[in-house]
Design an enzyme around this catalytic site. Structure first.
Site, PDB file in Angstrom:
ATOM      1  N   SER A 155      38.391 -44.282  87.640  1.00 39.52           N
ATOM      2  CA  SER A 155      38.785 -43.337  88.687  1.00 39.52           C
ATOM      3  C   SER A 155      39.543 -44.057  89.794  1.00 39.52           C
ATOM      4  O   SER A 155      39.572 -45.278  89.856  1.00 39.52           O
ATOM      5  CB  SER A 155      37.541 -42.676  89.276  1.00 39.52           C
ATOM      6  OG  SER A 155      36.888 -43.603  90.122  1.00 39.52           O
ATOM      7  N   LYS A 156      40.123 -43.255  90.652  1.00 37.28           N
ATOM      8  CA  LYS A 156      40.883 -43.788  91.779  1.00 37.28           C
ATOM      9  C   LYS A 156      39.988 -44.701  92.626  1.00 37.28           C
ATOM     10  O   LYS A 156      40.405 -45.739  93.096  1.00 37.28           O
ATOM     11  CB  LYS A 156      41.386 -42.615  92.611  1.00 37.28           C
ATOM     12  CG  LYS A 156      42.054 -42.995  93.888  1.00 37.28           C
ATOM     13  CD  LYS A 156      42.526 -41.753  94.592  1.00 37.28           C
ATOM     14  CE  LYS A 156      42.763 -41.913  96.069  1.00 37.28           C
ATOM     15  NZ  LYS A 156      42.012 -42.872  96.781  1.00 37.28           N
ATOM     16  N   ARG A 157      38.727 -44.274  92.776  1.00 38.49           N
ATOM     17  CA  ARG A 157      37.802 -45.065  93.589  1.00 38.49           C
ATOM     18  C   ARG A 157      37.554 -46.459  93.000  1.00 38.49           C
ATOM     19  O   ARG A 157      37.371 -47.409  93.742  1.00 38.49           O
ATOM     20  CB  ARG A 157      36.477 -44.316  93.779  1.00 38.49           C
ATOM     21  CG  ARG A 157      36.382 -43.702  95.174  1.00 38.49           C
ATOM     22  CD  ARG A 157      35.343 -42.628  95.247  1.00 38.49           C
ATOM     23  NE  ARG A 157      35.793 -41.463  94.482  1.00 38.49           N
ATOM     24  CZ  ARG A 157      35.104 -40.865  93.522  1.00 38.49           C
ATOM     25  NH1 ARG A 157      33.923 -41.311  93.183  1.00 38.49           N
ATOM     26  NH2 ARG A 157      35.577 -39.809  92.908  1.00 38.49           N
ATOM     27  N   GLY A 164      39.716 -48.254  91.500  1.00 42.85           N
ATOM     28  CA  GLY A 164      40.878 -49.038  91.891  1.00 42.85           C
ATOM     29  C   GLY A 164      40.710 -49.549  93.314  1.00 42.85           C
ATOM     30  O   GLY A 164      40.910 -50.733  93.590  1.00 42.85           O
ATOM     31  N   ASP A 165      40.310 -48.648  94.210  1.00 40.72           N
ATOM     32  CA  ASP A 165      40.143 -49.050  95.617  1.00 40.72           C
ATOM     33  C   ASP A 165      39.043 -50.105  95.736  1.00 40.72           C
ATOM     34  O   ASP A 165      39.172 -51.093  96.446  1.00 40.72           O
ATOM     35  CB  ASP A 165      39.766 -47.837  96.480  1.00 40.72           C
ATOM     36  CG  ASP A 165      40.891 -46.812  96.508  1.00 40.72           C
ATOM     37  OD1 ASP A 165      42.031 -47.201  96.169  1.00 40.72           O
ATOM     38  OD2 ASP A 165      40.635 -45.639  96.838  1.00 40.72           O
TER      39      ASP A 165
END
Ligand code: GLU
Length: 533
Positions: free
Chosen positions: A276-278, A280-281
């Site tokens: 998920s995008k999270r 990546g962060d």
């Protein structure tokens, strides 16, 4: 029998930036189409106006262009927006919101043939049903059981239905899911699948309120009209497959329905759940092809902006979930077109590995010529405030050649070699303590004098002498002098490096001398001597 021309499509919804999993789906579609000499189509599925995000469609097109995944037909090809049908784009428009008038008749046809019905329940009424079911620890679904007690054209008298259709606007058309039937399906990756229709609800197909179809109706109608032969999409759509099979059947299109291939998910680096995008962060890598700034100004990083080559990104994505059956890992997109096959797409999730992604980029970086690397590095140098006009482009090229083995990205170059352009302004304290002993400083004074008198060729004076020859000459002379005096090689070299670089780390001393030149070398030694006095 003549084989039908293969036609596949990538059908994103513009609800935000395209996740790298979406790019992979587009890529596999593209590879499949090109291998078969078929068509790759891009269709924008934007019928859910509540989830529409401005700029998302443009982002998707730009991202695919960056990757070299160019459609034969679609909303936009080569920067031109396609709105009306033509020989090249026979099915335009390819944006579902612009195809709005097409769908209602198809939904009505299903009603006529007994495969769908009008539903008049308000959102509040359905909510109340949901709550009631929850209170009994059940889940409400609109299906063969519950539809008998709800407000629809199957339960209401015909004249009331007619009246509601004419005087109200919040009704929908729902699919009439058959009771207790087995839907038999085949998936090119997952094989044969069977599902009992009792587990499925009566999905809304069309809404009077905005006169728009839902995803399911628009998707089936468009795949049929656009003569799609294979649907290759993410596994999140697998639960919708029984409904899609039933829709093809209800329309009488089973004979020409596309074949389906559902791709597994991209997983987090630890293999636990969807990437998920999270993640990546949290773990510091991009999950989107290009940078994206949302309406709140929140920035998500992109592979492009992080310095990945699109060829490396595409190569890495191709191998996330597919393998060529050999040890080979590096493929151009054209080579992938040659050897891609859906049979070699794995059923299980593919675990993302950022180190591997960097490795791919490094491999592509090494394939660049020194002149290409210099052209990529010069803008970075300018950004860092280096007056690049003062440097011969050959200087930058030779430097790139020297450092490229140490980098994953051109963006790493600056950290590796900034001291070739600017003298250090401070010196690492620990290194000063360790290497600047009174004894070594005495030696350094002598070495400085020796370098001052050394007859060498540096970049500026090398003329036609090859770099390697100049560097070896410097190396032999300098190390010869240190050995002759029986000084400790490491100690002397580290102190010099500390004065040239600012820390006892960096490239070879002879290389540094060759590039920055004798005059600058002497200046840096003096500055170091003064600083540690
Ligand atoms: N619009 C769907 C999506 O956003 C496409 C699903 C499909 O390819 O059928 O993923």
């Amino acid at each position: 029998m003549v084989e039908k021309k293969r036609r596949v499509r990538f059908a994103p919804s513009p609800t935000g930036p395209l996740h790298m999993g979406g790019v992979r789906t587009a890529l596999y579609n593209y590879l499949y189409a090109k291998q078969a000499g078929g068509d790759f189509i891009i269709r924008i599925e934007d019928t859910d106006s509540q989830r529409f995000v401005p700029g998302a469609e443009e982002y998707i097109i730009e991202a695919l262009n960056w990757c070299g995944i160019i459609p034969d037909e679609g909303v936009d090809t080569n920067g031109k927006v396609v709105e009306t049908p033509s020989e090249k784009h026979p099915h335009a428009p390819y944006r579902q919101s612009q195809r709005k008038p097409i769908y209602r008749a198809y939904a009505e046809k299903l009603i006529e043939n007994g495969y769908a019905y009008y539903a008049f329940d308000s959102a509040d009424e359905l909510d109340a049903k949901r709550k009631e079911a929850e209170a009994n620890k059940e889940t409400f679904i609109y299906n063969y059981k519950t539809r008998q007690e709800l407000k629809n054209s199957l339960t209401l008298p015909a004249d009331e239905v007619k009246n509601l259709l004419e005087t109200t606007t919040n009704w929908t058309i729902r699919f009439k899911n058959p009771e207790n039937e087995i839907v038999k399906m085949d998936d090119l990756i997952r094989g044969h699948i069977e599902v009992n229709t009792n587990t499925i609800d009566d999905k809304v197909l069309w809404k009077r309120a905005d006169e728009l179809p839902t995803y399911h109706l628009a998707n089936i109608v468009d795949d049929h009209l656009m003569e799609i032969t294979e649907v290759i999409r993410g596994e999140e759509w697998l639960p919708s497959l029984p409904l899609h099979y039933m829709l093809y059947k209800a329309f009488g299109w089973s004979d020409t329905q596309p074949r389906f291939a559902h791709l597994s998910l991209l997983l987090k680096p630890d293999g636990k759940g969807k990437l998920s995008k999270r993640d990546g962060d949290r773990l510091g890598f991009p999950v989107f092809p290009l940078k994206w700034v949302n309406a709140e100004g929140e920035v998500s990083r992109g592979y492009r902006e992080d310095g990945y080559y699109p060829q490396a990104f595409v190569n890495m994505l191709a191998l996330l979930g597919w393998n060529p059956g050999t040890e080979q890992e590096l493929f151009t997109i054209d080579e992938l077109v040659e050897i891609f096959s859906l049979e070699r797409v794995i059923k299980s999730g593919a675990r993302f590995n950022v180190e591997k992604a960097k490795w791919f980029n490094q491999e592509y970086l090494r394939k660049q010529t020194d002149s290409q690397l210099a052209q990529q590095f010069i803008p970075i140098l300018k950004e860092k405030g280096v007056d690049t006009d003062k440097y011969n482009v050959m200087f930058v090229e030779q430097l790139c050649s020297l450092i490229k083995e140490r980098a994953h990205f051109v963006a790493d170059f600056w950290d590796i070699c900034s001291y070739f352009f600017i003298a250090p302004v401070s010196y690492a304290e620990n290194d000063v303590k360790k290497f600047c002993t009174p004894e070594t400083m005495e030696i350094i004074s002598k070495v400085k004098e020796f370098i001052g008198n050394m007859d060498i060729k540096e970049f500026a004076t090398a003329g036609n002498t090859p770099k390697q020859e100049c560097v070896s000459d410097i190396e032999v002379k300098l190390t010869g002098y240190i050995k002759e005096n029986e000084w400790k090689m490491g100690a002397v070299m580290n102190t010099l490096r500390l004065f040239f670089v600012g820390q006892a780390k960096g490239l070879g001393i002879a290389d540094i001398i060759y590039f920055i030149g004798k005059e600058e070398v002497l200046r840096r030694i003096s500055a170091g001597q003064n600083a540690v006095k």
